[in-house]
Design a protein around this motif. Structure first.
Motif, mmCIF file in Angstrom:
data_model
loop_
_atom_site.group_PDB
_atom_site.id
_atom_site.type_symbol
_atom_site.label_atom_id
_atom_site.label_comp_id
_atom_site.label_asym_id
_atom_site.label_seq_id
_atom_site.Cartn_x
_atom_site.Cartn_y
_atom_site.Cartn_z
ATOM 1 N N GLN A 379 0.827 -1.203 0.000
ATOM 2 C CA GLN A 379 0.000 0.000 0.000
ATOM 3 C C GLN A 379 0.870 1.266 0.000
ATOM 4 N N ARG A 380 1.938 1.246 0.800
ATOM 5 C CA ARG A 380 2.818 2.418 0.846
ATOM 6 C C ARG A 380 3.555 2.615 -0.476
ATOM 7 N N ILE A 381 3.959 1.532 -1.106
ATOM 8 C CA ILE A 381 4.612 1.655 -2.427
ATOM 9 C C ILE A 381 3.658 2.369 -3.384
ATOM 10 N N GLY A 382 2.406 1.964 -3.356
ATOM 11 C CA GLY A 382 1.413 2.584 -4.234
ATOM 12 C C GLY A 382 1.200 4.048 -3.896
ATOM 13 N N ALA A 532 11.078 5.326 4.104
ATOM 14 C CA ALA A 532 12.409 5.810 3.723
ATOM 15 C C ALA A 532 13.004 4.925 2.629
ATOM 16 N N ALA A 533 12.769 3.617 2.743
ATOM 17 C CA ALA A 533 13.319 2.690 1.740
ATOM 18 C C ALA A 533 12.668 2.919 0.378
ATOM 19 N N ILE A 534 11.354 3.117 0.404
ATOM 20 C CA ILE A 534 10.642 3.349 -0.857
ATOM 21 C C ILE A 534 11.123 4.644 -1.500
ATOM 22 N N LYS A 535 11.293 5.671 -0.669
ATOM 23 C CA LYS A 535 11.764 6.961 -1.199
ATOM 24 C C LYS A 535 13.184 6.845 -1.742
ATOM 25 N N LEU A 536 14.031 6.097 -1.044
ATOM 26 C CA LEU A 536 15.398 5.897 -1.526
ATOM 27 C C LEU A 536 15.378 5.221 -2.906
ATOM 28 N N ALA A 537 14.512 4.228 -3.036
ATOM 29 C CA ALA A 537 14.394 3.541 -4.324
ATOM 30 C C ALA A 537 13.946 4.510 -5.415
ATOM 31 N N MET A 538 12.993 5.356 -5.064
ATOM 32 C CA MET A 538 12.464 6.288 -6.060
ATOM 33 C C MET A 538 13.501 7.310 -6.491
ATOM 34 N N GLU A 539 14.423 7.622 -5.565
ATOM 35 C CA GLU A 539 15.444 8.642 -5.875
ATOM 36 C C GLU A 539 16.650 8.049 -6.592
ATOM 37 N N THR A 540 16.765 6.724 -6.555
ATOM 38 C CA THR A 540 17.956 6.090 -7.135
ATOM 39 C C THR A 540 17.674 5.693 -8.584
ATOM 40 N N ASN A 541 18.333 6.390 -9.499
ATOM 41 C CA ASN A 541 18.054 6.082 -10.903
ATOM 42 C C ASN A 541 19.300 5.743 -11.706
ATOM 43 N N ARG A 543 20.952 2.971 -11.150
ATOM 44 C CA ARG A 543 21.018 1.499 -11.184
ATOM 45 C C ARG A 543 19.684 0.959 -10.654
ATOM 46 N N PRO A 544 19.435 -0.300 -10.875
ATOM 47 C CA PRO A 544 18.198 -0.872 -10.323
ATOM 48 C C PRO A 544 18.275 -0.941 -8.800
ATOM 49 N N VAL A 545 17.115 -1.066 -8.190
ATOM 50 C CA VAL A 545 17.042 -1.148 -6.731
ATOM 51 C C VAL A 545 16.319 -2.436 -6.345
ATOM 52 N N VAL A 546 16.840 -3.102 -5.338
ATOM 53 C CA VAL A 546 16.174 -4.282 -4.781
ATOM 54 C C VAL A 546 15.926 -4.025 -3.301
ATOM 55 N N ILE A 547 14.668 -4.075 -2.887
ATOM 56 C CA ILE A 547 14.380 -3.971 -1.453
ATOM 57 C C ILE A 547 13.808 -5.300 -0.985
ATOM 58 N N ASP A 548 14.454 -5.860 0.004
ATOM 59 C CA ASP A 548 14.014 -7.128 0.573
ATOM 60 C C ASP A 548 13.153 -6.815 1.799
ATOM 61 N N PHE A 549 11.847 -6.792 1.592
ATOM 62 C CA PHE A 549 10.931 -6.520 2.697
ATOM 63 C C PHE A 549 10.616 -7.832 3.421
ATOM 64 N N ILE A 550 11.053 -7.935 4.661
ATOM 65 C CA ILE A 550 10.799 -9.162 5.430
ATOM 66 C C ILE A 550 9.403 -9.053 6.057
ATOM 67 N N VAL A 551 8.495 -9.864 5.574
ATOM 68 C CA VAL A 551 7.097 -9.734 6.016
ATOM 69 C C VAL A 551 6.628 -11.005 6.725
ATOM 70 N N GLY A 552 5.523 -10.850 7.441
ATOM 71 C CA GLY A 552 4.960 -11.987 8.175
ATOM 72 C C GLY A 552 4.469 -13.066 7.219
ATOM 73 N N ARG A 553 4.808 -14.306 7.544
ATOM 74 C CA ARG A 553 4.489 -15.375 6.597
ATOM 75 C C ARG A 553 3.061 -15.894 6.750
#
Lengths: 584, 169
Positions: A379-382, A532-541, A543-553
């Motif tokens: 939801q936050r990414i969106g 902050a991670a999403i914003k960092l990804a959006m600002e980084t252009n 190279r590609p960005v990979v965010i490993d979101f550790i979520v509840g299984r």
């Protein structure tokens, strides 16, 4: 007509250029080498060297789905060609305009089990709109032009051309445009006026109509027209998985997605409706559930460009064969003429629907294990990316959450594998989308399972400066499989653990993997770090960005209608069916 | 209840067309009862006659799916009352001096023809609708059918109209 002596390979490249193709995704090999030579000199064609042919196929799909233009992929014979098969099947199910070019052994060797020989035309017959085997150089311009016409006209779909090596090497007099000879290909785009009239009459007689909108509206570029129709009628709208973005999510008439993981308002509105105004949708089993009990009280207007879709699953009271855009425009004109100054009155219907929307909004509960809630991350990414971004997803829980919790406002902003359900679609599709729409922010929202199927295309992205953002919704398992095992197999988790979570042996470590591919890679485990991670990804252009979101299984996708059961049995959350007012 | 339908397809004579048509029936789960293919009065156009057991809704669906094949030009269902259909059959029947005359009598009655004779067998050709061919086989059965080969039905509409009219641009 002026002619020029070209080899078949040169003619193939020239034909693609003349058809306006600007990008091809591929990987060379023996039987397609003649074509790769002139490709090197082309000023108009950008070739993007992938790491696996499946990536080329999905990239072509992503390119096509994001832009509405033809996507093109190239592979060599044999294993190169068979590696394209999944992507071709995917494009076939989701009506993606795609051209798959494969090399084939010399025509005189076909049938001898030659090195890297595979009957790719035979293999792909049931999963292409059409396929060609070319054994003579002089046939190339005509076949390429015909393939383009077939892939992009009528109901779009994949077309494969298999080029024997000697056809690529042969010389002939090239001229353009070639004669396209397709006497058996006559897609109907203009509907019968009488049918449109009948549809308008049925609509104005109905009390509980719903616009059931499918991916055809996006392929037909008919979103604007749909908005006009919906507002003219003030009827509710539901957009299927393939149609997310065809109608704005912010619009008060939008009920959300229907089907197995649809919203309660959308699922229920279809069930209680007296008229389904079906536009470019195909009554997929994931939408209808048990077909016998689906929308039992509803008449059906079915608009589709493919006559075979009409009546395939559900009888249509008013069948309309035609292009969604043309049909909707005609329908608007017809409705206006029949309505004069009065508007249809759906007030009681809206009271019912608004009650559902208030009582059963989409929601989720926080995971018990203290890990991130996957829905929140998505939801936050969106929210932070906004409606101009493009979101490609893999297949499974993260796909459903992305369809539910990202708000789509425009067509071609949501790319996914709907029909075939291809894990591994996200990364290469996002790559293709970013190439087609370089100015847009492009996310691949992927699962830890899906990501491991096609992540090698991150090398392609880094090397070719295609800065996509990858959000891995890492629940350390095949999440949707796990959900079904929880619900239907007594929580016996047979082979669904992936060991990618922080409390496991973590193989692979996605941050290290991302870094190895030259990406900016980070891990996020705390809710306060998500934005902050999403914003960092959006600002980084750079190279590609990979965010490993550790979520509840143990997070699950809700609402849910279990497979093969009536949509009347939709569950809002586990063991929680919506409460009706006793009138049903 | 499924009933037999006879579909006539005009197709471009391109490599793989028979595979495409046959595969479509197989993929959608329909059984082909018989199939006959040959060239037509138009160069480059072949005609496929296929007999399939289906009820109404699947028949419509299979017709629509066949129509989507790029190389298929036209499909019609030929109804029994407005068309003529023929099967062609070759049967090798065991005979000896005591049974040969009985077999030959059956041949005459069914307006069939003997096309090969040896001391212990005859080869008979017979043309007709499916019912006639089946009846003939029943008569021959007691003598011993050693070999049977059938063409599959071919059919054409009655009257002067041609299926290929308006097909070729």
């Amino acid at each position: 007509m002026a002619t020029e002596t070209l080899t078949g390979a040169q003619a193939l490249i020239r034909s693609l250029e003349l058809l306006g193709v600007d990008t091809v995704f591929g990987l060379p090999g023996g039987a397609i080498l003649p074509t790769y030579d002139p490709l090197m000199d082309s000023k108009k064609l950008r070739h993007i060297l992938v790491r696996h042919e499946q990536g080329a196929g999905h990239a072509a799909e992503g390119y096509a789905a994001a832009s509405g233009r033809l996507g093109v992929c190239i592979a060599t014979s044999g294993p190169g060609a068979t590696n394209l098969v999944t992507a071709i099947a995917d494009a076939h199910m989701d009506s993606v305009p795609m051209l798959a070019i494969t090399g084939q052994v010399n025509s005189f060797s076909i049938g001898t089990d030659a090195f890297q020989e595979a009957d790719i035309v035979g293999i792909t017959m049931p999963i292409t709109k059409h396929s060609f085997l070319v054994t003579r150089a002089e046939d190339i311009p005509g076949v390429v032009a015909a393939a383009y016409e077939i892939a992009t006209t009528g109901r779009p779909g994949p077309v494969l051309i298999d080029f024997a090596k000697d056809a690529q090497n042969g010389k002939f007099e090239f001229s353009w445009p070639p004669k396209i000879d397709l006497p058996g290909f006559r897609p109907v785009t203009d509907p019968h006026g009488k049918q449109v009239q009948a549809a308008a009459e049925l609509i104005l007689k109905s009390h509980k109509p719903i616009l059931y909108v499918g991916g055809g509206v996006i392929r037909a570029d008919a979103s604007k027209e749909l908005l006009a129709l919906a507002e003219l009628l003030h009827a509710p709208v539901t957009t299927t998985l393939m149609a997310r973005g065809a109608f704005p999510d912010s619009h008060p008439q939008q009920l959300g997605m229907p089907g197995m993981h649809g919203t309660v308002p959308a699922v229920t509105a279809l069930q209680k409706s007296d008229l389904l105004i079906t536009l470019g949708a195909r009554f997929d089993d994931r939408v209808t559930g048990d077909i016998k009990s689906f929308a039992k009280g509803a008449k059906v207007i079915h608009v589709d460009i493919d006559p075979a879709e009409i009546g395939k699953i559900r009888h249509a009271d008013v069948p309309i064969v035609g292009d969604a855009k043309v049909v909707i425009l005609m329908l608007i004109a017809e409705l206006k003429a029949q309505m004069k100054d009065s508007k249809p009155d759906y007030e009681d219907w809206w009271i019912f629907l608004k009650g559902l929307k208030e009582r059963y909004p989409l929601g989720y509960s926080e995971p018990d294990d203290g890990k991130l809630s996957p829905q929140y991350v998505i939801q936050r990414i969106g929210e932070l990316s906004g409606p101009e971004a493009i979101f490609a997803s893999g297949v499974g829980q993260h796909q459903m959450w992305s369809a539910q919790f990202i708000k789509y406002e425009r067509p071609n902003s949501w790319l996914n594998s709907g029909g075939l359900g291809t894990m591994g679609y996200a990364v290469p599709a996002a790559m293709g989308a970013k190439v087609a729409q370089p100015d847009r922010l492009v996310w691949a929202i992927d699962g830890d399972g899906c990501f491991q199927m096609t992540n090698q295309e991150l090398a392609t992205c880094t090397i070719n400066n295609i800065p996509i953002k990858v959000a891995i919704i890492n629940n350390s398992s095949l999440g949707m499989v796990r959900q079904w095992q929880t619900l239907f197999y007594n929580s016996r988790y047979s082979n669904s653990d992936l060991n990618t979570g922080t409390d496991t042996i973590m193989v692979p470590d996605f941050v290290k993997l991302g870094e190895a591919y030259g990406c900016l890679a980070i891990r996020v485990e705390k809710v306060e770090d998500v934005d902050a991670a999403i914003k960092l990804a959006m600002e980084t252009n750079d190279r590609p960005v990979v965010i490993d979101f550790i979520v509840g299984r143990d997070a699950m996708v809700w609402p849910m209608v279990p497979s093969g059961i009536s949509n009347d049995a939709v569950q809002y959350a586990r063991d929680a069916a919506p409460i009706w007012d006793g009138d049903e | 209840m499924s009933t037999q339908h006879l579909l006539s397809l005009l197709v471009e004579n391109k490599p793989g067309i028979l595979t495409r048509v046959a595969a479509l029936f197989a993929r959608r789960g329909y059984n082909i009862e018989s199939l006959a293919v040959g060239t037509t009065e138009i160069e480059g156009v072949s005609r496929i006659t296929v007999v399939v057991s289906l009820d109404g809704q699947p028949l419509e669906q299979v017709t629509k799916q066949l129509n989507k094949l790029i190389n298929v030009l036209k499909i019609v269902e030929l109804e029994e009352e407005t068309s003529v259909a023929r099967d062609h059959m070759l049967v090798k029947v065991r005979t000896d001096s005591s049974t040969r005359s009985q077999v030959l009598e059956a041949v005459t009655l069914f307006r069939a023809r003997v096309i090969d004779v040896v001391s212990d067998a005859v080869v008979i050709e017979v043309t007709g609708n499916t019912a006639k061919c089946q009846a003939f086989l029943k008569v021959l059965e007691p003598f011993g059918i050693k070999e049977l080969v059938q063409s599959g039905a071919i059919a054409v509409s009655r009257g002067s109209k041609s299926m290929s009219e308006k097909v070729i641009r």
